[in-house]
Design an enzyme around this catalytic site. Structure first.
Site, PDB file in Angstrom:
ATOM      1  N   LEU A  91       7.483   2.582   5.635  1.00 14.21           N
ATOM      2  CA  LEU A  91       8.742   1.532   5.834  1.00 14.21           C
ATOM      3  C   LEU A  91      10.108   1.835   5.162  1.00 14.21           C
ATOM      4  O   LEU A  91      11.102   1.755   5.743  1.00 14.21           O
ATOM      5  CB  LEU A  91       8.167   0.121   5.615  1.00 14.21           C
ATOM      6  CG  LEU A  91       7.154  -0.422   6.536  1.00 14.21           C
ATOM      7  CD1 LEU A  91       8.032  -1.269   7.375  1.00 14.21           C
ATOM      8  CD2 LEU A  91       6.359   0.241   7.238  1.00 14.21           C
ATOM      9  N   THR A 148       0.916  -1.267   0.082  1.00 18.72           N
ATOM     10  CA  THR A 148       0.072   0.067   0.125  1.00 18.72           C
ATOM     11  C   THR A 148       0.832   1.292   0.292  1.00 18.72           C
ATOM     12  O   THR A 148       2.026   1.109   0.362  1.00 18.72           O
ATOM     13  CB  THR A 148      -1.070   0.252   1.270  1.00 18.72           C
ATOM     14  OG1 THR A 148      -0.232  -0.047   2.472  1.00 18.72           O
ATOM     15  CG2 THR A 148      -1.915  -1.008   1.353  1.00 18.72           C
ATOM     16  N   VAL A 194       0.942   4.570   1.361  1.00 18.97           N
ATOM     17  CA  VAL A 194       1.790   5.272   2.425  1.00 18.97           C
ATOM     18  C   VAL A 194       2.586   4.345   3.204  1.00 18.97           C
ATOM     19  O   VAL A 194       3.630   4.877   3.675  1.00 18.97           O
ATOM     20  CB  VAL A 194       0.294   5.827   3.280  1.00 18.97           C
ATOM     21  CG1 VAL A 194       1.244   6.553   4.573  1.00 18.97           C
ATOM     22  CG2 VAL A 194      -0.415   6.849   2.601  1.00 18.97           C
ATOM     23  N   CYS A 195       2.117   3.162   3.529  1.00 16.51           N
ATOM     24  CA  CYS A 195       3.014   2.245   4.182  1.00 16.51           C
ATOM     25  C   CYS A 195       4.482   2.069   3.564  1.00 16.51           C
ATOM     26  O   CYS A 195       5.414   1.786   4.256  1.00 16.51           O
ATOM     27  CB  CYS A 195       2.190   0.900   4.461  1.00 16.51           C
ATOM     28  SG  CYS A 195       0.787   1.080   5.190  1.00 16.51           S
ATOM     29  N   THR A 196       4.355   1.772   2.119  1.00 18.08           N
ATOM     30  CA  THR A 196       5.680   1.740   1.513  1.00 18.08           C
ATOM     31  C   THR A 196       6.488   3.076   1.748  1.00 18.08           C
ATOM     32  O   THR A 196       7.753   2.746   2.169  1.00 18.08           O
ATOM     33  CB  THR A 196       5.511   1.803  -0.030  1.00 18.08           C
ATOM     34  OG1 THR A 196       4.473   0.661  -0.372  1.00 18.08           O
ATOM     35  CG2 THR A 196       6.896   1.847  -0.807  1.00 18.08           C
TER      36      THR A 196
END
Ligand code: BEZ
Length: 212
Positions: free
Chosen positions: A50, A43, A45-47
């Site tokens: 992290l 996804t 934003v998560c990319t």
């Protein structure tokens, strides 16, 4: 499920991850920890989160803070996604991502909020001190990526205030003046803080960062 509050002992667990089986307490040893969840692999934003976390790892290391990410995806998914993160964020994900497919850890830490998206983990953050007490809890919605400068800033504050009788003012950054703990009388503060104490009000006393 018990609600976890500040000052509680962080519950221990053993779970699979992108780097094999992890036991929380063994992983943390006698250092600090940051346990942070994201809604899902692959996804947008998560990319970015992290990838940013990986770029900040040296800064967490300097503060003796072990990083541990989590989502309810499996370890194989995490490993595939890490390739994408490294490619598009130009980094190397160098900390484990817990594979909480059975939602054991996310339930233990109340990271799934039924009113949020799709029964996935929200963006939770738990900062854990060496004595395993929970020192900070944050909850962000799926639509807002977290600010990793703020996470380092709050760790600096927590570490300073753990070892010195001070608190940190609004927008404080490492090295700036700090607030003398309200529990200390001004006369006592003057002998404790060798760099000097400035009394702005009887309840608002400032002193230079004792570690700077
Ligand atoms: C994201 O990481 O972009 C995201 C994940 C879940 C819901 C919305 C956004």
């Amino acid at each position: 499920m018990a609600v976890i509050r500040l000052g509680d002992i962080a519950p221990d667990f053993t779970a699979d991850s992108s780097e094999g089986t992890i036991n929380l307490y063994d992983y943390l040893g006698d250092g600090w920890g940051i346990l942070f969840s994201h809604p899902a692999d692959f996804t947008p934003v998560c990319t970015t989160e992290l990838g940013t976390a990986a770029k900040f790892k040296d800064e967490f290391d300097k503060r003796n803070v072990k990083m541990l990410a989590l989502s309810v995806d499996g370890a194989a998914s995490h490993k595939e996604w890490i390739k994408d993160i490294n490619e598009v964020q130009n980094t190397t994900v160098n900390f484990p991502i817990l594979a909480d497919e059975d939602k054991k850890v996310s339930t233990l830490y109340d990271m799934i909020h039924p009113n949020a998206d799709n029964n996935l983990t929200v963006r939770s953050v738990f900062i854990i001190a060496p004595d395993k007490t929970v020192k900070l809890i944050l909850t962000y919605p799926a639509s807002t990526g977290r600010n990793f400068y703020e996470l380092l800033r709050v760790i600096d504050s927590l570490q300073l205030t753990s070892y010195h009788k001070v608190a940190t003012p609004a927008n404080w950054k490492n090295g700036e003046d700090v607030v003398v703990s309200p529990a200390i009388a001004t006369e006592d503060a003057k002998s404790i803080f060798e760099k000097g104490v400035k009394e702005i009000k009887p309840y608002l006393r400032m002193t230079p960062d004792p570690t700077a």
